[in-house]
Design a protein around this motif. Structure first.
Motif, PDB file in Angstrom:
ATOM      1  N   GLU A  14       0.815  -1.209   0.000  1.00  0.00           N
ATOM      2  CA  GLU A  14       0.000   0.000   0.000  1.00  0.00           C
ATOM      3  C   GLU A  14       0.855   1.269   0.000  1.00  0.00           C
ATOM      4  OE1 GLU A  14      -2.486  -0.585   3.397  1.00  0.00           O
ATOM      5  OE2 GLU A  14      -3.738  -2.091   2.401  1.00  0.00           O
ATOM      6  N   GLY A  15       2.014   1.188  -0.656  1.00  0.00           N
ATOM      7  CA  GLY A  15       2.890   2.344  -0.780  1.00  0.00           C
ATOM      8  C   GLY A  15       3.919   2.485   0.316  1.00  0.00           C
ATOM      9  N   HIS A  16       3.896   1.606   1.310  1.00  0.00           N
ATOM     10  CA  HIS A  16       4.846   1.707   2.420  1.00  0.00           C
ATOM     11  C   HIS A  16       6.219   1.135   2.077  1.00  0.00           C
ATOM     12  CE1 HIS A  16       1.896   3.187   5.297  1.00  0.00           C
ATOM     13  NE2 HIS A  16       1.054   2.276   4.864  1.00  0.00           N
ATOM     14  N   GLY A  17       6.278   0.216   1.140  1.00  0.00           N
ATOM     15  CA  GLY A  17       7.560  -0.339   0.735  1.00  0.00           C
ATOM     16  C   GLY A  17       8.120  -1.384   1.683  1.00  0.00           C
ATOM     17  N   THR A  18       7.271  -2.009   2.456  1.00  0.00           N
ATOM     18  CA  THR A  18       7.740  -2.964   3.468  1.00  0.00           C
ATOM     19  C   THR A  18       8.489  -4.135   2.846  1.00  0.00           C
ATOM     20  OG1 THR A  18       5.776  -2.349   4.749  1.00  0.00           O
ATOM     21  CG2 THR A  18       7.016  -4.277   5.494  1.00  0.00           C
ATOM     22  N   LEU A  19       7.975  -4.669   1.748  1.00  0.00           N
ATOM     23  CA  LEU A  19       8.632  -5.817   1.127  1.00  0.00           C
ATOM     24  C   LEU A  19       9.979  -5.433   0.522  1.00  0.00           C
ATOM     25  CD1 LEU A  19       5.579  -7.587  -0.561  1.00  0.00           C
ATOM     26  CD2 LEU A  19       6.634  -8.037   1.674  1.00  0.00           C
ATOM     27  N   GLU A  20      10.073  -4.237  -0.027  1.00  0.00           N
ATOM     28  CA  GLU A  20      11.345  -3.783  -0.588  1.00  0.00           C
ATOM     29  C   GLU A  20      12.391  -3.567   0.510  1.00  0.00           C
ATOM     30  OE1 GLU A  20       8.205  -2.802  -3.590  1.00  0.00           O
ATOM     31  OE2 GLU A  20       8.383  -2.599  -1.416  1.00  0.00           O
ATOM     32  N   ILE A  21      11.969  -3.039   1.649  1.00  0.00           N
ATOM     33  CA  ILE A  21      12.897  -2.859   2.773  1.00  0.00           C
ATOM     34  C   ILE A  21      13.329  -4.207   3.316  1.00  0.00           C
ATOM     35  CG2 ILE A  21      13.060  -2.040   5.158  1.00  0.00           C
ATOM     36  CD1 ILE A  21      13.398   0.127   3.020  1.00  0.00           C
ATOM     37  N   LEU A  22      12.428  -5.156   3.358  1.00  0.00           N
ATOM     38  CA  LEU A  22      12.791  -6.507   3.785  1.00  0.00           C
ATOM     39  C   LEU A  22      13.837  -7.101   2.838  1.00  0.00           C
ATOM     40  CD1 LEU A  22      12.338  -8.845   5.732  1.00  0.00           C
ATOM     41  CD2 LEU A  22      10.417  -9.576   4.305  1.00  0.00           C
ATOM     42  N   GLU A  23      13.736  -6.780   1.570  1.00  0.00           N
ATOM     43  CA  GLU A  23      14.721  -7.252   0.593  1.00  0.00           C
ATOM     44  C   GLU A  23      16.107  -6.659   0.880  1.00  0.00           C
ATOM     45  OE1 GLU A  23      15.308  -7.192  -4.282  1.00  0.00           O
ATOM     46  OE2 GLU A  23      13.399  -6.606  -3.383  1.00  0.00           O
ATOM     47  N   VAL A  24      16.147  -5.373   1.246  1.00  0.00           N
ATOM     48  CA  VAL A  24      17.422  -4.743   1.604  1.00  0.00           C
ATOM     49  C   VAL A  24      18.010  -5.417   2.842  1.00  0.00           C
ATOM     50  CG1 VAL A  24      18.539  -2.600   2.361  1.00  0.00           C
ATOM     51  CG2 VAL A  24      16.755  -2.515   0.612  1.00  0.00           C
ATOM     52  N   ILE A  25      17.186  -5.649   3.849  1.00  0.00           N
ATOM     53  CA  ILE A  25      17.650  -6.270   5.086  1.00  0.00           C
ATOM     54  C   ILE A  25      18.197  -7.666   4.813  1.00  0.00           C
ATOM     55  CG2 ILE A  25      16.887  -7.155   7.323  1.00  0.00           C
ATOM     56  CD1 ILE A  25      14.901  -4.771   7.389  1.00  0.00           C
ATOM     57  N   LYS A  26      17.502  -8.424   3.970  1.00  0.00           N
ATOM     58  CA  LYS A  26      17.970  -9.777   3.646  1.00  0.00           C
ATOM     59  C   LYS A  26      19.277  -9.735   2.856  1.00  0.00           C
ATOM     60  CE  LYS A  26      13.572 -12.251   3.948  1.00  0.00           C
ATOM     61  NZ  LYS A  26      14.044 -13.030   5.112  1.00  0.00           N
ATOM     62  N   LEU A  27      19.454  -8.725   2.028  1.00  0.00           N
ATOM     63  CA  LEU A  27      20.726  -8.554   1.323  1.00  0.00           C
ATOM     64  C   LEU A  27      21.851  -8.333   2.324  1.00  0.00           C
ATOM     65  CD1 LEU A  27      22.456  -8.085  -1.231  1.00  0.00           C
ATOM     66  CD2 LEU A  27      21.706  -5.673  -1.146  1.00  0.00           C
ATOM     67  N   PHE A  28      21.616  -7.456   3.285  1.00  0.00           N
ATOM     68  CA  PHE A  28      22.621  -7.233   4.321  1.00  0.00           C
ATOM     69  C   PHE A  28      22.925  -8.524   5.083  1.00  0.00           C
ATOM     70  CE2 PHE A  28      21.500  -2.437   4.881  1.00  0.00           C
ATOM     71  CZ  PHE A  28      22.210  -2.147   3.725  1.00  0.00           C
TER      72      PHE A  28
END
Length: 256
Positions: A14-28
């Motif tokens: 819904e525009g919050h970007g939660t899944l994209e941020i989770l992707e960054v965290i998993k990359l780290f």
């Protein structure tokens, strides 16, 4: 460096970007960089009604440079780009000095915070996870950090979001001393080095104390009902919690 484009679209959740941020965290995490979400996003997770501009990601201080280099390396630089902060320096904050990134093609921004600024050890032992899979500092760890750094606005939001009590503080917090004066002194030295020296630049500096943490905790907990607006007073036990509300962490919410 500006990264915004008129063709940018809203991210997931819904525009919050939660899944994209989770992707960054998993990359780290895949590169052995522990990471959790802090700041306004963490307050929202714990029930506060706050508006988020950027996601704030905490990593160990000694790994902050590695995290930024990873995002700028191939092939990840095709997805993420470092960009300027578009807001002026904030009081009591070094945010303007920390790296800010954008996900290319999306209205999604995140900042990399060193753990020393967050005042807790950024290790999975200190994390809990939302139902969306996002890691946050454990409640007691987060509350202690806000108290020790004299972030009274954040502390009040956390108390009201979770309806915390005197008894909870006695059981879960160290209330025996004062705020961390040495941390505040070091932060203020960095703040002074990051803003132009003017007659009013001292307003950017953090409170140094020393102030007794028990007195601070009791004052904020015992005044939570006074912070309820008149339009909510008959229905709410805090600004953010209605009567008989469950722990906000037990609900799956798209924004956290």
């Amino acid at each position: 460096m500006a990264a915004w484009s008129p063709s940018d679209i809203d991210p997931s959740s819904e525009g919050h970007g939660t899944l994209e941020i989770l992707e960054v965290i998993k990359l780290f995490e895949a590169h052995e960089i522990p990471c959790c979400v802090v700041g306004i996003s963490a307050l929202k997770y714990f029930g506060a009604w706050r508006m988020r501009r950027d996601w704030e990601l905490c990593v160990p201080t000694e790994l902050a440079e590695k995290a930024c280099s990873l995002l700028k390396s191939a092939p990840h630089h095709e997805k993420y780009v470092q960009c300027d902060h578009d807001a002026p320096p904030q009081v009591h904050s070094l945010l303007h000095t920390f790296p800010r990134f954008k996900m290319r093609g999306y209205n999604l921004y995140f900042d990399i915070f060193p753990a020393e600024d967050c005042h807790f050890a950024c290790t999975p032992l200190n994390f809990e996870w939302s139902l969306m899979g996002i890691p946050y500092p454990k409640l007691a760890i987060f509350a202690q950090s806000l108290l020790d750094t004299l972030d009274m606005v954040g502390l009040c939001d956390l108390i009201d979001g979770m309806n915390l009590t005197d008894e909870w503080g006695d059981k879960n917090l160290d209330l025996t001393g004062t705020n961390d004066v040495s941390w505040a002194l070091a932060k203020n030295e960095n703040i002074r080095a990051s803003v132009p020296l003017t007659m009013g630049s001292f307003f950017f500096e953090a409170d140094e104390g020393p102030l007794k943490t028990r007195e601070l905790w009791e004052e904020q907990v015992r005044t939570k009902q006074k912070r309820i607006g008149e339009e909510l007073s008959a229905l709410h036990v805090t600004r953010f919690r209605a009567q008989d509300d469950q722990d906000p962490r037990l609900r799956k919410r798209q924004f956290c």
